[in-house]
Scaffold this motif. Structure first.
Motif, PDB file in Angstrom:
ATOM      1  N   HIS A  20      33.495  -3.377  -0.784  1.00  0.00           N
ATOM      2  CA  HIS A  20      33.995  -2.497   0.278  1.00  0.00           C
ATOM      3  C   HIS A  20      35.511  -2.343   0.180  1.00  0.00           C
ATOM      4  N   TYR A  21      36.219  -3.453   0.000  1.00  0.00           N
ATOM      5  CA  TYR A  21      37.679  -3.398  -0.068  1.00  0.00           C
ATOM      6  C   TYR A  21      38.170  -2.852  -1.405  1.00  0.00           C
ATOM      7  N   LEU A  22      37.450  -3.106  -2.477  1.00  0.00           N
ATOM      8  CA  LEU A  22      37.828  -2.509  -3.765  1.00  0.00           C
ATOM      9  C   LEU A  22      37.791  -0.992  -3.671  1.00  0.00           C
ATOM     10  N   ALA A  23      36.750  -0.461  -3.037  1.00  0.00           N
ATOM     11  CA  ALA A  23      36.646   0.991  -2.868  1.00  0.00           C
ATOM     12  C   ALA A  23      37.800   1.519  -2.016  1.00  0.00           C
ATOM     13  N   ALA A  24      38.168   0.778  -0.965  1.00  0.00           N
ATOM     14  CA  ALA A  24      39.265   1.218  -0.093  1.00  0.00           C
ATOM     15  C   ALA A  24      40.596   1.195  -0.836  1.00  0.00           C
ATOM     16  N   LEU A  25      40.846   0.144  -1.620  1.00  0.00           N
ATOM     17  CA  LEU A  25      42.093   0.058  -2.382  1.00  0.00           C
ATOM     18  C   LEU A  25      42.169   1.144  -3.451  1.00  0.00           C
ATOM     19  N   CYS A  26      41.029   1.505  -4.032  1.00  0.00           N
ATOM     20  CA  CYS A  26      41.009   2.617  -4.988  1.00  0.00           C
ATOM     21  C   CYS A  26      41.313   3.936  -4.280  1.00  0.00           C
ATOM     22  N   GLU A  27      40.776   4.102  -3.061  1.00  0.00           N
ATOM     23  CA  GLU A  27      41.041   5.333  -2.308  1.00  0.00           C
ATOM     24  C   GLU A  27      42.517   5.452  -1.946  1.00  0.00           C
TER      25      GLU A  27
ATOM     26  N   LEU B 267      43.450  -0.240   7.097  1.00  0.00           N
ATOM     27  CA  LEU B 267      42.735  -0.754   8.256  1.00  0.00           C
ATOM     28  C   LEU B 267      41.905   0.323   8.942  1.00  0.00           C
ATOM     29  N   THR B 268      42.187   1.584   8.633  1.00  0.00           N
ATOM     30  CA  THR B 268      41.367   2.683   9.155  1.00  0.00           C
ATOM     31  C   THR B 268      40.174   2.948   8.245  1.00  0.00           C
ATOM     32  N   ILE B 269      40.416   2.953   6.943  1.00  0.00           N
ATOM     33  CA  ILE B 269      39.328   3.170   5.976  1.00  0.00           C
ATOM     34  C   ILE B 269      38.350   1.995   6.004  1.00  0.00           C
ATOM     35  N   ALA B 270      38.896   0.794   5.999  1.00  0.00           N
ATOM     36  CA  ALA B 270      38.072  -0.420   5.939  1.00  0.00           C
ATOM     37  C   ALA B 270      38.520  -1.375   7.042  1.00  0.00           C
ATOM     38  N   PRO B 271      38.194  -1.086   8.299  1.00  0.00           N
ATOM     39  CA  PRO B 271      38.614  -1.970   9.392  1.00  0.00           C
ATOM     40  C   PRO B 271      37.940  -3.328   9.282  1.00  0.00           C
ATOM     41  N   TYR B 272      38.604  -4.327   9.817  1.00  0.00           N
ATOM     42  CA  TYR B 272      38.024  -5.674   9.800  1.00  0.00           C
ATOM     43  C   TYR B 272      36.667  -5.665  10.498  1.00  0.00           C
TER      44      TYR B 272
END
Length: 842
Positions: free
Chosen positions: A677-684, A565-570
């Motif tokens: 956007h969320y795929l990149a966050a989940l990979c991170e 939620l910090t990397i990819a906040p809503y």
């Protein structure tokens, strides 16, 4: 004033003594709390401007500027070529103790400043307006003492000021305004006199706006308001319609009825009651909660001066309207007039709420034209006079924690009133309110289980006092992005300003505007959500079969949620707790929501059985914030490798239904960008990997901690997907043209209830009928189903294809269980439909 200047120049010890005596009684609150927000330039001299010329105002300003480390108001003003004995001036004269009012004059210091600034671009002084309110009561004829000695719109003499300090000195507000550049104000004026008038006019407008923000527009007596309503053309027409052909006696009777409606509706705002409520609520919050955290308050203060504010908070508890009014009052603004249900107009309590600004409306007044006319006119009067207003667009309190579908009623009346008289711009201000423990939680569970909604009563209120012994954690209040009504109307119909007025027949663009407004308010409420420790812990623990996790694993899972939620906040306005995973676990333990079971191989954290159902509410508060990445996780938990194309296809099948249920913010065209956007966050996070072939993503190794975290995260949306599969399974097995939407909704409700008892977590929100209703409506809107002449649902192969996609998101045993459960014999189906019909009649 001459004496005052002698104090300044010749007898400073006396000035300090007078200030010390004043502060024996006076207590001051200064706004803004963060003075850095004023943006004062330390390199430029400052001159303070006060509206009313009172010695007490001068003493107050002098003390506060010294205490706050600001340029002192009592120090000489050194502005280059201009030097003065003081750094302040008053805009208005004081009223005399007795006798006639003095003619208005211009401060000699203002004249000197304007003269020095004109024609000398290098000369600059920052004018800082200072608004001082000794108590904040509108001009209202309910009490002779209140009328004479409250801070209001009327001019006041020194004697009145003395008594005002005695009565209201402990509730004094000092607000510093944004500094004004003197050079910018006078640079384009032709002569000195015009420049002085311009500066004075700008300052007067500022003080009027600030006073209106704090105490509201002028109020008349409630009886005067009521009689004014009865004279409105729309109400008079409704009275004549009500009277019919009954003659003069029928007209008088209809007038009395309209007057009774107006008195039933109208607020009776009382500042003394508001002050008592302020002290009571301060005590109440400290008893109930560990604190009230407020976010993005600048969204409120940035529009309060020059807009009429319509507060549109989410509705979770009866505490909502008390809490929001309290926060607004503490910001030095007038509390809003609140639209409250007539069910709250209880003996004693109703009168207190009415004097705190509540006005009451019936749940429905369809068919009662007289009541509708009176209420519409009352609302228009409030809007036309510029009062801040608050109402709940959801229509009622959410029993599940999800945002409810906004209702068009109050919004339509507000917009129609604005179109009738749009002298002051309106902004709608979404306000998210999140509770870590809900006051009414157990009654909500009972209602979802089928118990009738209990009518509010004074006796129940007294019984609720025992709850004061409990700890309800913190309350989180977050202000959303202001929504400017004019922008919404212009987007729907650019020429709306030139359109003629309308009454019953509303043009298409009006309905489009209301729809767009409802969507933006829902988006605004969801965007301002707060992911607190309780909601995140609920998200994790409710996803496990036994609502239990290893303590260290739970802490890591919570750290992962926070990081995601910090990397990819809503949205940028979404707030996340500052605690780390271990601290969150300790926090929910302290609230007695979870229990720690010591074990030699590592402690286990599990939910108390009686709290598990209640915590579904907290989970649902933030489910929309993680729904899309959780859907991705759910897909990879069932399919360890997926191409970007496959992922997009599966997500596009499910997303429209998730969006309709949870009011997700991305439209269909924005979905691909959000997925990337969320795929990149989940990979991170390490929960997914992308390597080898381009556009192909992999889940972690099955025995890794990362896969366990990914799989658990995906479980957050599995109950939602399971409900969808139940609906599709019933439809496809029964076939086209067999069931109406209402029958399908009822059958799905019963099946989900049964499945919940057999193998799912028995939480009543799982089989909430409203969720099935939304899903069926979305099926129709997306063209996957329609209704025939008998209002029965018909569909083609596209719906069967959508149902087949369940193999990618649900385990085989779960799908088999649902298919078996939904394979109803004709006799069983007929019995279920008969039961539903009987219940509907009852």
């Amino acid at each position: 004033m001459t004496t005052m200047l002698k104090f300044l120049g010749l007898d400073r010890p006396f000035l300090l003594l007078a200030r010390r005596l004043l502060y024996i009684w006076v207590r001051t609150r200064v706004l803004p709390q963060d003075l850095a927000a004023l943006g004062l330039d330390p390199a430029k001299p400052v001159c303070y401007v006060m509206q009313r010329r009172f010695f007490s105002n001068l003493l107050l300003l002098g003390r506060e500027t010294e205490q706050l480390g600001m340029p002192p108001s009592l120090a000489p003003l050194d502005a280059g070529k201009l030097r003065a004995r003081r750094s302040f001036f008053f805009l208005n004269r004081a009223e005399p103790w007795f006798g006639r009012r003095k003619a208005p004059g211009v401060s000699p210091l203002l004249t000197s400043l304007v003269r020095a600034a004109r024609g000398h671009s290098e000369f600059e002084v920052q004018l800082v307006p200072v608004n001082i309110l000794w108590g904040r009561s509108p001009d209202k004829e309910s009490s002779i003492w209140q009328l004479l000695f409250s801070d209001d719109w009327a001019p006041r003499g020194s004697l009145s000021q003395f008594f005002t300090i005695l009565l209201h000195g402990r509730n004094t507000l000092l607000r510093f305004g944004q500094p004004m550049s003197l050079q910018e104000l006078v640079s384009d004026t032709e002569d000195e006199e015009r420049a002085i008038r311009k500066v004075s006019r700008v300052l007067r407008v500022h003080f009027r706006q600030q006073r209106e923000m704090a105490i509201g527009p002028d109020l008349s007596h409630r009886r005067t308001q009521v009689e004014g309503l009865l004279e409105a053309p729309s109400v008079r027409a409704a009275i004549e319609l009500e009277a019919g052909q009954g003659g003069a006696g029928a007209v008088v009777k209809a007038q009395d009825k309209a007057r009774a409606y107006a008195l039933e509706i109208a607020a009776d705002y009382s500042y003394p009651v508001v002050r008592v409520l302020d002290r009571f609520l301060t005590w109440l919050w400290t008893r109930l909660y560990d604190g009230v955290e407020v976010g993005h308050i600048e969204a409120l203060t940035s529009v309060a001066a020059d807009h009429e504010i319509i507060y549109v908070p989410c509705h979770r508890s009866h505490i909502d309207y008390l809490l929001l009014s309290y926060i607004v009052f503490k910001q030095g603004l007038m509390v809003p007039h609140i639209a409250a249900g007539a069910n709250l107009d209880l003996p004693v309590v109703g009168g207190i709420l009415r004097r705190g600004g509540a006005f009451f409306l019936r749940r429905s007044f369809k068919g009662n034209q007289l009541y509708a006319a009176v209420f519409n006119e009352y609302l228009h009067m409030m809007i036309a006079k510029g009062f801040p207003i608050e109402y709940f667009v959801e229509g009622g309190r959410s029993r599940t924690g999800r945002l409810l579908q906004p209702k068009a009623g109050m919004l339509s009346m507000t917009v129609q009133s604005y179109l009738r008289d749009s002298t002051k711009p309106i902004v709608f201000l979404p306000v998210y309110i999140g509770y870590e423990k809900l006051f009414e939680g157990r009654s909500y569970v009972g209602e979802l289980m089928g118990k009738p909604k209990k009518k509010e009563s004074l006796f129940d209120l007294v019984l609720a006092l025992k709850e004061l012994k409990k700890n309800f954690g913190k309350v989180h209040v977050n202000f959303g992005e202001p929504i400017r009504l004019a922008e919404v109307l212009s987007a729907a119909h650019p020429g709306w300003r030139s359109e003629p007025a309308f009454n019953d027949e509303r043009p298409a663009w009006f309905s489009q505007s209301i729809e767009a407004l409802m969507r933006r308010i829902a988006d605004g409420l969801n965007s301002a959500a707060v992911a607190n420790p309780v909601s995140l812990a609920s998200l994790a623990l409710l996803a496990t079969p036994r609502h239990a996790l290893d303590a260290e694993q739970l802490a890591r899972q919570l750290d992962g949620y926070k990081r995601l939620l910090t990397i990819a906040p809503y949205t940028a306005r979404t707030r996340v707790t500052e605690l780390d995973g271990a601290a969150m676990v300790a926090y929910v333990e302290r609230l007695k929501l979870v229990q720690r079971h010591p074990h030699a191989l590592g402690d286990v954290i599990h939910l108390y059985p009686e709290e598990a159902v209640l915590l579904t509410y907290n989970r649902n508060n933030v489910l929309h914030c993680v729904a899309l990445p959780a859907l991705i996780a759910c897909l990879f938990a069932r399919n360890t490798t997926l191409s970007r194309e496959q992922l997009g296809r599966l997500a596009r099948t499910v997303y429209p239904f998730l969006r309709a249920e949870l009011f997700l913010r991305w439209c269909d065209e924005e979905l691909d960008s959000a997925l990337d956007h969320y795929l990149a966050a989940l990979c991170e996070l390490g929960w997914l990997a992308s390597h080898g072939r381009e556009g192909v993503y992999h889940a972690p190794a099955l025995n890794s901690d990362e896969y366990a975290q990914l799989s658990l995260f995906g479980e957050a949306v599995r109950p939602t997907l399971l409900r969808y599969f139940i609906t599709l399974a019933v439809l496809t097995q029964q076939g086209p043209g067999k069931m109406t939407p209402q029958q399908l909704e009822g059958v799905c409700h019963l099946l989900a209830q049964r499945l919940s008892l057999l193998r799912e977590f028995n939480a009543p929100e799982f089989f909430d009928r409203a969720i099935f209703r939304t899903f069926i409506q979305t099926l129709k809107e997306r063209g996957l189903a329609s209704t025939d002449e008998q209002d029965r649902l018909v569909f083609d192969g596209k719906l069967r294809d959508a149902s087949a996609e369940a193999r990618f998101v649900l385990p085989p045993d779960v799908r088999q269980s649902v298919l078996h459960l939904t394979r109803l014999e004709p006799a069983t189906m007929a019995q279920a439909l008969a039961r539903l019909a009987e219940k509907s009649k009852g």
